[in-house]
Scaffold this motif. Structure first.
Motif, PDB file in Angstrom:
ATOM      1  N   CYS A  12       0.845  -1.183   0.000  1.00  0.00           N
ATOM      2  CA  CYS A  12       0.000   0.000   0.000  1.00  0.00           C
ATOM      3  C   CYS A  12       0.889   1.244   0.000  1.00  0.00           C
ATOM      4  O   CYS A  12       1.802   1.355   0.820  1.00  0.00           O
ATOM      5  CB  CYS A  12      -0.886  -0.015   1.246  1.00  0.00           C
ATOM      6  SG  CYS A  12      -1.656   1.575   1.610  1.00  0.00           S
ATOM      7  N   GLU A  58       0.339   4.222   0.884  1.00  0.00           N
ATOM      8  CA  GLU A  58       0.125   5.150   1.999  1.00  0.00           C
ATOM      9  C   GLU A  58       0.921   4.720   3.239  1.00  0.00           C
ATOM     10  O   GLU A  58       1.562   5.532   3.882  1.00  0.00           O
ATOM     11  CB  GLU A  58      -1.372   5.208   2.335  1.00  0.00           C
ATOM     12  CG  GLU A  58      -1.747   6.093   3.504  1.00  0.00           C
ATOM     13  CD  GLU A  58      -1.710   7.577   3.144  1.00  0.00           C
ATOM     14  OE1 GLU A  58      -1.760   7.873   1.931  1.00  0.00           O
ATOM     15  OE2 GLU A  58      -1.609   8.409   4.059  1.00  0.00           O
ATOM     16  N   CYS A  59       0.847   3.444   3.562  1.00  0.00           N
ATOM     17  CA  CYS A  59       1.473   2.961   4.807  1.00  0.00           C
ATOM     18  C   CYS A  59       2.684   2.084   4.508  1.00  0.00           C
ATOM     19  O   CYS A  59       3.226   1.462   5.402  1.00  0.00           O
ATOM     20  CB  CYS A  59       0.463   2.173   5.635  1.00  0.00           C
ATOM     21  SG  CYS A  59      -0.145   0.705   4.778  1.00  0.00           S
ATOM     22  N   CYS A 116      -4.555   2.073   8.491  1.00  0.00           N
ATOM     23  CA  CYS A 116      -4.240   2.932   7.342  1.00  0.00           C
ATOM     24  C   CYS A 116      -5.527   3.290   6.608  1.00  0.00           C
ATOM     25  O   CYS A 116      -6.319   2.401   6.283  1.00  0.00           O
ATOM     26  CB  CYS A 116      -3.276   2.206   6.413  1.00  0.00           C
ATOM     27  SG  CYS A 116      -3.123   2.967   4.785  1.00  0.00           S
ATOM     28  N   CYS A 136      -5.686   1.488   2.847  1.00  0.00           N
ATOM     29  CA  CYS A 136      -5.867   0.042   2.697  1.00  0.00           C
ATOM     30  C   CYS A 136      -6.706  -0.540   3.837  1.00  0.00           C
ATOM     31  O   CYS A 136      -6.941  -1.735   3.876  1.00  0.00           O
ATOM     32  CB  CYS A 136      -4.516  -0.667   2.641  1.00  0.00           C
ATOM     33  SG  CYS A 136      -3.574  -0.530   4.164  1.00  0.00           S
TER      34      CYS A 136
HETATM   35 ZN   LIG Z   1      -2.122   1.195   3.778  1.00  0.00          ZN
END
Ligand SMILES: [Zn+2]
Ligand SMILES: Nc1ncnc2c1ncn2[C@@H]1O[C@H](COP(=O)(O)OP(=O)(O)O)[C@@H](O)[C@H]1O
Ligand SMILES: Nc1ncnc2c1ncn2[C@@H]1O[C@H](COP(=O)(O)OP(=O)(O)O)[C@@H](O)[C@H]1O
Ligand SMILES: Nc1ncnc2c1ncn2[C@@H]1O[C@H](COP(=O)(O)OP(=O)(O)O)[C@@H](O)[C@H]1O
Ligand SMILES: Nc1ncnc2c1ncn2[C@@H]1O[C@H](COP(=O)(O)OP(=O)(O)O)[C@@H](O)[C@H]1O
Ligand SMILES: [Zn+2]
Ligand SMILES: [Zn+2]
Ligand SMILES: [Zn+2]
Lengths: 858, 858
Positions: free
Chosen positions: B164, B166-167, B300, B303
């Motif tokens: 993912c 983002e994280c 997150c 996700c």
């Molecule tokens: Zn994530």
């Protein structure tokens, strides 16, 4: 190797009886859907706890089944279980293409070594006998009065504790003499009398310094005063001298008097000192090799070549120092040690009794191991013999002997032609060793071409009918006798067919090549002669001296006459003392133009050489690619299509096609390059196609398919057809040199020779050309050798296969035994003549192929 | 686990029948002269292709025989054969002390894991199911309209392709809120209201900057204007401000007006930004842990904790995204997948049919593997479960399940107490798995204490009669029933003895500890109560929630009341999302003073901790050494005798006693340090002796011998006698923490507790304390637990051994099944009461030990 019909048969041969009583095959390994390489969805049941032999023509798929499928899958399963985290690496290297295998125990592979042996090991270290012997000397040796007891490491030249301090354990020291540095004393210094001097500027500089110093550089060396010659070569002074290049001594004196400044100040160093210093500091072997002609090698004066420090050499056992024992052939060593054990001493008590007891234990251990070596036909090897000088057959049997000691149970041993390099007289011992492995509770799977081994199999798997795509099927799987009924099998003709019949008529010599007073390895004052315009087979048990004669003595003694050096410099391990060779070549030498050694050494040392590059056909192929419209449009020349050239190759693997992963416990693993998918080329290069194939596609073709593809390219097709005929149809054009067996390398070299056969009268030297060949392929090879002879050339081959020897025009049988018991001509003559010599150990086996032969001569 | 007497017995149980028809033990492994560890020159014949169980009290020598001799020698032989160049390394690590072993196949060891698991693996990766599932989604998943097809790697959060964005594949993001950074808003900034600020100078600096900026740092935080609070915490500005430390805002304004130069210019950073930045760049876990209280962890947002990129999560199979499947217990996953396969689609042709076909193949592979997991009692584990959170029993069974898939043939499996952690109801499945391994053509050797496993053995090897020097003999080797006649065997009493009889009387609670509305892992709104002053056993099948309740919920909910944190911070793998826990503790809490968790975690993470250091007896010993005349003369203090102190320890291994050798394919090897010979100390330190023993000699003593040596040193002797009593007499005083099994660690902790028993009323929490204990040792342990209760303490233990549970005062049975089918109280009461509850899967097994018991109460 037929136990009943031959006089050398092992008296207590109980291979079959012991099998019958203890280890009837019970369970089966069941293979389903094997598709590795050319295998055609093979289903197969083979018995465990049995001797199973895999047969078939070269390239039929025997190895793909025995090694590529059974062995590889067994290894994978076991390693995954004991080290699951290694799974990913192993799988990357490829899981065999097979649907299922049931009942498969862990396996041990004893493959013929491919490529160049990397290790610095010796027979002693590989068998671990070295360690035990060192322990024996440390603990139970006879020490001189007052010398303190040593440790095992003190007896190893490879440890700082043990190495001779004079030669650092090398056993030899280098020196330079007037004769070695000045080979032609009729030259003046200006004419480069001092041959060891460096060339170019550095050599001129030395000469100019000598001029400044007042030496006459224009007089022949031999006419210079003794003390001048001494000083120039051996001085330890290092005078700094004004140099005026180009001036004479007189002019220099005037210049100095006139106070003219010299161009520079030069430093002189004695020629000997300069040479030794350069040699010692030379980093690469090539540079050292260039200096060696100017050096003399002496045995180290301190250790006399024995590599150990004096204290270690002062310790004896049975009257020998340890270096003496390491030099004995295994068989003699065994005898020496056995005679040295004195159980009566053990009864005396005290330090002596203790030593005697230790000695008996350690000697028992060593002789047990040595016996395995002699049993299996390698009793002629000494412990200090470097592994890289062993033939691949010897190395495999060495590993086999170690297995007999290791007491594994319940595993599958997979062996690759263990009879290679073995005289039929030693074949019995091999069969006993295989039976011993099986009786110890293991399955023994052997890929073999030797019919005597086939006959001993309990189970035979015949693959075929031909090579590559026309092979890969199991034609028969069962007890050997059942093969008779299998129509497609070519193996059955050799297994059950008559042993008689010659392929062609015998020839007479049209001249003789003589060797006189040859001394090398175990050859000692030998005289012999080779018929020119004939095919000669040199026979004899392992270690009798065949290779020494054919691969070493012949090339070395003939080279000066043929004005060429031996094709490749001798591979000597660093540890080996250069063997001394004497002897003279004579006879009708003048009629020979060339000598070609077609040996089993690799055709190259890196994966960058391959079949296509070696035979030269790749040059033609690259030109075809450079001629395509796209290549011309882009300006790609032939070089672009070489994976050794930066512009065309994959930048990640640099054209290797794989990357190397180091694994501690397995040989390092090569995994396909992810960038180019193993194709070796970059994407742009692969865009160019010739008849819809990229250059990588071409390299991936095997010879057989390539012959079809290049049907109309005459020069390429010619090379391919010779390769096909030599049974190499299954090899890929891009098959790297490092992946070829010794036999394959030899046949590729032969193919390369055959296509340029027209040139001057040639002497061809071959070493066991039938290694790895099915009898039917051996027959094909023989026809090619015959063609060479018919064209007026001379062929000398070392050969163990008496079917081949029986077809030669002339046989030279060495022996009678191995090592010191060998090295003599036991018989020389036509096969029939040799077969009639009772002293010859080859005679009986040769006779089997000559029964009822009517000899016709040209 | 008695197949006949229990309702859960596997219907198609054919363990014995299949053995009788196919695989009668035929050959034997013959061991002669085994002397490893305490073995007394053992000669032993054990059958191959059979289930062989090794029994005997703890420390009798079972492992020394099964692992130290048979397994080690088998491994050594095989590895030497496949990789002879590894020989030297292996031999250095020690060849087993045994004269000869005949008929020994290669072996695979499934040991209980010792020490800390190092790997980052999960159930899915260990079983390789993860890879297959990813392939399934890539090739046969349902893709949203228009999305391109992904590769297997796109479904792994551990690859850059799949993670993912983002994280970064962590599944969680950290944030800071006003509440998290300012836990007590009644404080002023000067009083450190902003708890997340760094301490010392850096904190003062921030405060001084705020003063310069005109903020009021002396008003309670809650009284500051909203916009000030916002700015101080969340601003993204980074103003540079003149700082005059110690002055008020007013004084600063005056100073500026007067043109006085500030001490320095300070940079302000918002508290949130500072915290997140410090956390992200913190290198060590300790530092991060200190910051965590001020952070809030969120799933997150991109996700939702599923760690994969949106494209990967958009692909479904059977309606689930791949992360959903990874979170299901294996048993539910199997069902889900099976229901999803639709063979009818395959008949439709086209792309859909192809997908359906691929799906069926891959699902078949996965469900086959999952079935092995459920069969063997670990169907409650999800694929994303990190290996380090598994109990050693679960891990061993996981490896066992993988072996069932691997199709090895003809090897010896050696297992270490596979029943550990297994409810008797799951025992059947274990026995089936062992039988399946054997029926596949292997030998299965098991070190076991569980009498049900002993009963299933075809061959039993009983070692003894006692531990250490008083053990190490084979008392019996043959079919189990023959053990009846062996006088010396203590095993026979449990194997054949009556199953009834209580050791002591039952007690009533003198108070209750209640838990209400507990939610954690699979516990969901659970209420329960534990009797104080009693011994409580918590029972239930694997995965029912016992550890969640006893090892996690109890410590966490009680800690605040007892004013202490859980002894050790929870081990969470980096991947695990912090589990949420709710619930309240109540009842007679006030009467408890302390809580002690005696778990199976290592007593230390490095070989520098050991039994002697952990129990504190080493302190006494070192004082004895410092008191010797030589130590006083040389000025050696007690510290000198610690191998963790530079002055006394070996400088080469730095007191470790060994050096580490890295091997790719095996766990790294530890070889004894050559400098100190493994003693850990330098020569001078070893010169000091106490009663003729050096400090290293003392550490080499086992507990039993040490008890004799320190007979007269009261405080040392006391500790040793407790250790002896807990069946640990065979452990060496210096046995490193990393070499102890979970059970041994637990008993050492218990011993340490028992010697300081007097202190306040305590709650002891134990997790399967009988792991690794022979029944006779379990009885001894029970007496110690009883002593704790008699002294007024409370003991709660997770226990699978119903012999133990039957002796508890109270039983809490969790279930009825595992994972989502568990997590509830099925029964709670006296053993008799629980044994009468039909819904309880423990009842029948408990009843076996209660037959005819006359219940007497205190
Ligand atoms: Zn994530
Ligand atoms: N590493 C390989 N990769 C691809 N093809 C191979 C490889 N090795 C062998 N082959 C092919 O498989 C076929 C069988 O070869 P092999 O098993 O070595 O035959 P044999 O052992 O009977 O001589 C041949 O066509 C050969 O070209
Ligand atoms: N490179 C070598 N270094 C030392 N001894 C060698 C070497 N090559 C061969 N020998 C020895 O010379 C003898 C003859 O060996 P060889 O010529 O290889 O016999 P053959 O070819 O008949 O097997 C043997 O005793 C062998 O051990
Ligand atoms: N690594 C070791 N080094 C020395 N002694 C050991 C070692 N492991 C175990 N021992 C000793 O060997 C004896 C038998 O131990 P072990 O075989 O582990 O018993 P069991 O498996 O029956 O519990 C004990 O006295 C123990 O202290
Ligand atoms: N660290 C963890 N992370 C995720 N799930 C867990 C963890 N520990 C236990 N579980 C799950 O909680 C449930 C109860 O497990 P556990 O308390 O270990 O049971 P028991 O001790 O009875 O074997 C099971 O479904 C298990 O898989
Ligand atoms: Zn020397
Ligand atoms: Zn590449
Ligand atoms: Zn040390």
């Amino acid at each position: 190797m037929d136990a009943k019909s031959n006089q050398n048969s092992n008296e207590n041969n109980n291979r079959n009886s012991s099998r019958d009583s203890n280890s009837k095959p019970e369970g089966f390994i069941r293979v389903r859907g094997a598709n590795e390489h050319n295998l055609q969805n093979v289903d197969l049941d083979v018995p465990r706890d049995a001797l199973v032999v895999f047969t078939g023509v070269s390239g039929s798929g025997k190895s793909s089944l025995a090694f590529g499928t059974l062995y590889a899958e067994a290894q994978r399963r076991y390693l995954e279980s004991v080290a699951p985290y290694a799974r990913r690496l192993i799988q990357q290297a490829g899981t065999p293409q097979v649907e299922s295998i049931e009942g498969l125990p862990p396996a041990v592979g004893l493959q013929q070594q491919r490529g160049v042996p990397q290790e610095r090991s010796t027979v002693g270290s590989l068998t671990t006998i070295s360690n035990v012997l060192r322990m024996l000397y440390a603990r139970a040796g006879d020490y001189p009065e007052g010398q303190s007891v040593l440790y095992a490491e003190d007896f190893s030249p490879n440890t700082p504790q043990g190495a001779c301090p004079e030669c650092q354990g090398l056993g030899r020291v280098y020196d330079a003499t007037e004769a070695s540095m000045v080979p032609d004393p009729s030259l003046s210094i200006r004419q480069r009398a001092i041959a060891s001097w460096p060339g170019a500027w550095h050599g001129q500089n030395l000469r100019d310094i000598l001029i400044s110093l007042g030496y006459d550089v224009d007089r022949p060396w031999k006419d210079l005063p003794q003390q001048d010659r001494e000083w120039i070569l051996f001085t330890d002074e290092r005078p700094s001298v004004p140099v005026h290049p180009g001036l004479s001594h007189k002019e220099i004196e005037e210049a100095i008097a006139a106070g003219r400044r010299p161009d520079y100040m030069g430093n002189y160093m004695g020629a000997r000192r300069l040479l030794l210093q350069t040699y010692a500091s030379a980093e690469d072997a090539g540079r050292r090799r260039r200096l060696e002609p100017y050096l003399v090698v002496h045995s180290c004066p301190l250790c006399r070549g024995k590599r150990l420090k004096p204290e270690a050499l002062s310790v004896t056992f049975a009257g020998f120092d340890i270096a003496d024992l390491f030099r004995m052939p295994a068989a003699s060593l065994k005898e020496t040690l056995e005679n040295a054990v004195m159980p009566e001493r053990e009864r005396q008590g005290g330090r002596e009794a203790e030593k005697a007891l230790i000695a008996r234990r350690l000697v028992g251990d060593v002789t047990g191991r040595l016996e395995r070596l002699t049993d299996i036909g390698i009793g002629h090897l000494s412990l200090d013999r470097p592994a890289p000088t062993l033939s691949s057959g010897e190395l495999q049997r060495l590993r086999l002997a170690s297995q007999l000691i290791s007491k594994l149970f319940g595993v599958v041993y997979v062996l690759d032609e263990p009879s290679a390099g073995l005289h039929p007289a030693d074949g019995e011992a091999l069969l006993d060793a295989l039976a011993a492995l099986r009786d110890a509770g293991n399955s023994v799977f052997v890929v073999e071409h030797n019919v005597d081994v086939m006959r001993e199999a309990e189970w035979l798997v015949d693959i075929g009918p031909e090579a590559g795509e026309r092979g890969g099927r199991v034609l028969y799987s069962g007890p050997p006798q059942g093969l008779t009924d299998v129509a497609e099998s070519v193996t059955k003709n050799y297994l059950f067919g008559p042993e008689t019949g010659l392929l062609r008529e015998r020839r007479e010599a049209d001249g003789w090549l003589t060797l006189t007073d040859v001394t090398f390895n175990n050859l000692n004052g030998l005289d012999t002669a080779f018929p020119l315009g004939c095919l000669t087979a040199v026979t004899g048990v392992s270690g009798s001296g065949k290779s020494s004669l054919v691969s070493h003595v012949l090339p070395a003694l003939l080279a000066p006459h043929l004005g060429s050096l031996p094709a490749e410099p001798e591979e000597e391990s660093d540890n080996a003392e250069p063997a001394e060779m004497t002897g003279r070549a004579g006879g009708d030498l003048a009629s020979l133009r060339r000598m070609v050694r077609i040996d089993q050494k690799p055709i190259g040392r890196t994966p960058r050489s391959n079949l296509a590059t070696y035979t030269g056909l790749f040059d033609h192929v690259r030109r075809l690619f450079a001629d395509t419209p796209l290549a011309r449009e882009r300006g790609y020349k032939a070089g672009r299509f070489s994976f050794n050239v930066a512009s065309g190759r994959c930048p990640v693997c640099e054209g290797q096609g794989f990357v190397q992963v180091e694994l501690m416990f397995l040989s390092s693993l090569y995994v396909p390059c992810a960038e180019c998918g193993g194709t070796r080329y970059n994407a742009e290069t692969l865009e160019v196609t010739w008849n819809d194939r990229s250059i990588a596609d071409i390299l991936a073709l095997n010879v057989e398919d390539a012959a079809e593809v290049f049907r109309e390219q005459a020069s390429i097709a010619r090379t391919l057809s010779v390769l096909l005929d030599l049974g190499l149809g299954y090899l890929k054009l891009g098959q790297p040199a490092t992946e070829l067996s010794g036999g394959e390398s030899q046949r590729i070299k032969l193919a390369a020779e055959l296509q340029r056969m027209q040139r001057g009268r040639t002497l061809y030297l071959l070493d066991e050309p039938t290694n790895g060949l099915h009898p039917i392929d051996a027959d094909r090879l023989l026809r090619h050798l015959d063609a060479l002879v018919r064209a007026g050339h001379t062929v000398v081959m070392v050969e163990h296969d008496m079917r081949m020897a029986a077809q030669a025009d002339w046989v030279i049988d060495l022996g009678p035994g191995a090592a010191r018991q060998g090295g003599q001509i036991v018989a020389a003559g036509t096969p029939e003549e040799v077969a009639a010599v009772p002293e010859s150990r080859s005679a009986a086996y040769l006779a089997r192929y000559l029964v009822g032969v009517e000899i016709s001569e040209t």
